[in-house]
Design a protein around this motif. Structure first.
Motif, PDB file in Angstrom:
ATOM      1  N   SER A   1      40.317  31.691  37.252  1.00  0.00           N
ATOM      2  CA  SER A   1      39.881  32.983  37.803  1.00  0.00           C
ATOM      3  C   SER A   1      38.451  32.822  38.303  1.00  0.00           C
ATOM      4  CB  SER A   1      39.917  34.082  36.724  1.00  0.00           C
ATOM      5  OG  SER A   1      38.917  33.832  35.749  1.00  0.00           O
TER       6      SER A   1
ATOM      7  N   LEU B   1      36.004  34.708  37.346  1.00  0.00           N
ATOM      8  CA  LEU B   1      35.132  34.847  36.178  1.00  0.00           C
ATOM      9  C   LEU B   1      35.049  33.536  35.396  1.00  0.00           C
ATOM     10  CD1 LEU B   1      33.282  36.695  34.582  1.00  0.00           C
ATOM     11  CD2 LEU B   1      35.261  37.434  33.255  1.00  0.00           C
TER      12      LEU B   1
ATOM     13  N   ILE C   1      32.534  31.388  36.997  1.00  0.00           N
ATOM     14  CA  ILE C   1      31.169  31.860  36.727  1.00  0.00           C
ATOM     15  C   ILE C   1      30.723  31.454  35.318  1.00  0.00           C
ATOM     16  CG2 ILE C   1      29.763  33.943  36.358  1.00  0.00           C
ATOM     17  CD1 ILE C   1      31.559  35.249  38.620  1.00  0.00           C
TER      18      ILE C   1
ATOM     19  N   ASP D   1      27.010  34.080  43.358  1.00  0.00           N
ATOM     20  CA  ASP D   1      28.355  34.612  43.551  1.00  0.00           C
ATOM     21  C   ASP D   1      28.464  34.949  45.036  1.00  0.00           C
ATOM     22  OD1 ASP D   1      30.639  36.246  43.789  1.00  0.00           O
ATOM     23  OD2 ASP D   1      30.437  36.999  41.733  1.00  0.00           O
TER      24      ASP D   1
ATOM     25  N   THR E   1      31.257  35.663  46.783  1.00  0.00           N
ATOM     26  CA  THR E   1      32.592  36.183  47.077  1.00  0.00           C
ATOM     27  C   THR E   1      32.591  37.118  48.287  1.00  0.00           C
ATOM     28  OG1 THR E   1      33.130  35.997  44.729  1.00  0.00           O
ATOM     29  CG2 THR E   1      34.592  37.348  46.057  1.00  0.00           C
TER      30      THR E   1
ATOM     31  N   ALA F   1      35.229  34.064  43.895  1.00  0.00           N
ATOM     32  CA  ALA F   1      36.477  34.572  43.346  1.00  0.00           C
ATOM     33  C   ALA F   1      37.498  34.370  44.471  1.00  0.00           C
ATOM     34  CB  ALA F   1      36.350  36.039  42.954  1.00  0.00           C
TER      35      ALA F   1
ATOM     36  N   THR G   1      40.454  34.619  44.313  1.00  0.00           N
ATOM     37  CA  THR G   1      41.367  35.752  44.155  1.00  0.00           C
ATOM     38  C   THR G   1      41.248  36.737  45.332  1.00  0.00           C
ATOM     39  OG1 THR G   1      40.952  35.581  41.780  1.00  0.00           O
ATOM     40  CG2 THR G   1      41.948  37.622  42.541  1.00  0.00           C
TER      41      THR G   1
ATOM     42  N   MET H   1      45.442  34.679  41.047  1.00  0.00           N
ATOM     43  CA  MET H   1      44.081  34.651  40.483  1.00  0.00           C
ATOM     44  C   MET H   1      43.562  33.216  40.571  1.00  0.00           C
ATOM     45  SD  MET H   1      43.736  37.809  39.177  1.00  0.00           S
ATOM     46  CE  MET H   1      42.155  37.508  38.427  1.00  0.00           C
TER      47      MET H   1
HETATM   48  C1  LIG Z   1      36.564  39.855  41.440  1.00  0.00           C
HETATM   49  C2  LIG Z   1      35.197  39.307  41.374  1.00  0.00           C
HETATM   50  C3  LIG Z   1      34.880  38.274  40.498  1.00  0.00           C
HETATM   51  C4  LIG Z   1      35.852  37.739  39.478  1.00  0.00           C
HETATM   52  O1  LIG Z   1      36.970  37.136  40.038  1.00  0.00           O
HETATM   53  P1  LIG Z   1      38.363  37.124  39.221  1.00  0.00           P
HETATM   54  O2  LIG Z   1      39.185  36.159  39.980  1.00  0.00           O
HETATM   55  O3  LIG Z   1      38.866  38.533  39.240  1.00  0.00           O
HETATM   56  O4  LIG Z   1      38.045  36.656  37.837  1.00  0.00           O
HETATM   57  C5  LIG Z   1      33.607  37.771  40.539  1.00  0.00           C
HETATM   58  N1  LIG Z   1      32.683  38.239  41.388  1.00  0.00           N
HETATM   59  C6  LIG Z   1      32.949  39.235  42.252  1.00  0.00           C
HETATM   60  C7  LIG Z   1      31.889  39.711  43.172  1.00  0.00           C
HETATM   61  C8  LIG Z   1      34.214  39.803  42.270  1.00  0.00           C
HETATM   62  O5  LIG Z   1      34.463  40.821  43.100  1.00  0.00           O
END
Ligand SMILES: *Cc1c(COP(=O)(O)O)cnc(C)c1O
Length: 406
Positions: free
Chosen positions: A85, A87, A90, A183, A185, A205, A207, A217
């Motif tokens: 995932s 998280l 991270i 991060d 994402t 992420a 995901t 995920m």
């Molecule tokens: C969703 C998200 C995560 C975590 O990702 P998962 O795959 O849900 O564990 C981390 N950082 C940001 C900014 C996210 O939106």
């Protein structure tokens, strides 16, 4: 190669897999060697960190290695690692880079489970955290301590959308011997190039936009050459691994990520601009809007925007918010984002978001603008806002379009 061509080409090798266009799903735990000589060679290659060599399913398969290669190149880093995932990517990164007695600086706009992990878990192992205002820039200098080992950034914050001056923060962090973990994402590997801006580890992420279809995920951490050996070791020591099916779905997602993101970005900005003109709306938080406080930084460092932003309504009444959200047809109520579909989720900004940081009084909602026709999305928002207004003032004349519909 231009970016769109890279998205189509990276992580694919048809000649290796019987001509198959896509790298197949390799399932497996045991990986056999045909002789003692091959067994020893593989062990030596792994010790020497030869790319693509695996002696066990947990250390990767051709499917997971293909995705790692593709993301590392798109982000502009040395190598990448997959996790079950975002998280997990991270927390493994933070665990790898921090030891007892260390101090970490974390933007208060960071994804809240990231902050929770530091406060609830790493604190028990003697790691101290300080939250900082994401707009701090080079001012982070005054928060650095001799034992500050990591500065954690997230730009924009995925609820409150402050843009951070990553190059300024990275220059200070590196001068003090700290690493920068980002991060990325929201920026995706397309719109923000972390390693050109001083980042040491960039976490996605996957995901969200990489998978892009709300059906898996997955996390990825991409590393600079300098942190790679430590990250690889700790990831292995902690038993982190990702499934081949998820990696396959992420590789498939990459092929269309460029066109999807262009549409998400274009529709997202249209919806944001439309919301800005509505009387029910107190604020729209989208860094591509010229009046966003982080707009100049966003323009300097990013090459695009995805479909995620926030809106603050004028009302804070739970009944009003329910009347709005419950009447939306195309915006599903739920967390996550980056799939093809539109989403809405209410949120309360953290304790740091007060006063000048958060002058608004109404309910905040995060919107993900999906790939539906943008006119349908705007009509949907309009009729849901009208339902909200009608609930509040039953004596008022109905909105013109509703009168027509009646
Ligand atoms: C969703 C998200 C995560 C975590 O990702 P998962 O795959 O849900 O564990 C981390 N950082 C940001 C900014 C996210 O939106």
């Amino acid at each position: 190669m231009k970016e769109s061509t890279r998205l189509v080409s990276l992580g694919r090798d048809p000649e290796r897999f019987g001509g198959m266009v896509n790298t197949p799903v390799f399932r497996g735990s045991t990986i056999l060697s045909s002789s003692m000589a091959e067994w020893e060679q593989k062990k030596t290659d792994r010790a020497n960190d030869v790319a693509g060599v695996s002696t066990y399913g947990r250390f990767g398969t051709p499917t997971t290695h293909a995705l790692e290669d593709a993301v590392a190149q798109l982000e502009g880093g040395h190598r990448s690692l997959l996790f079950p995932s975002g998280l997990a990517a991270i927390v493994t990164t933070l665990t790898a880079l921090l030891s007892a007695g260390d101090h970490v600086l974390v933007t208060d706009s960071a994804y809240s489970p990231t902050r929770t992990f530091l406060a609830r878990v790493l604190s028990r192992y003697g790691v101290e955290m300080t939250l900082y205002d994401p707009r701090i820039g080079a001012g982070i200098e005054k928060l650095m301590r001799p034992n500050t080992r990591v500065v954690y950034v997230e730009s924009p914050g995925s609820e409150t959308f402050e843009i951070q001056d990553i190059p300024a923060i990275a220059a200070v962090a590196h001068r003090h011997g700290a690493r920068v973990v980002m991060d990325n994402t929201w920026g995706t590997p397309l719109f923000f190039k972390p390693f050109q801006h001083g980042v040491d580890v960039s976490v996605q992420a996957a995901t969200k936009y990489i998978v892009g279809h709300s059906d898996a995920m997955l996390g990825v951490a991409t590393c600079s050459r300098e942190v790679w050996p430590l990250m690889r070791q700790v990831t292995q020591d902690m038993g982190q691994t990702a499934g081949p099916e998820e990696a396959y779905l992420a590789l498939r997602g990459l092929r269309t990520m460029g066109v999807r993101l262009r549409q998400h970005g274009q529709s997202g900005l249209r919806v944001a601009q439309w919301l800005q003109g509505r009387e029910e709306v107190e604020a729209v938080l989208h860094p591509a809007l010229p009046d966003h406080p982080g707009h100049a930084l966003w323009k300097r460092d990013f090459t695009g925007a995805c479909g995620l932003f926030s809106v603050v309504l004028k009302t804070s009444s739970p009944e009003d918010v329910a009347a709005f959200v419950d009447n939306l047809k195309f915006f599903g109520l739920g967390v996550s984002w980056g799939g093809f579909e539109s989403l809405v989720v209410p949120f309360t900004p953290g304790a740091a978001h007060t006063g000048a940081r958060w002058p608004w009084r109404g309910q905040a909602l995060r919107l993900h603008v999906g790939l539906e026709d943008v006119d349908d999305l705007i009509d949907d928002l309009a009729q849901a806002l009208a339902c909200m207004t009608r609930r509040r003032s039953p004596g008022r004349l109905p909105e013109p379009d509703l009168a027509r519909a009646a």
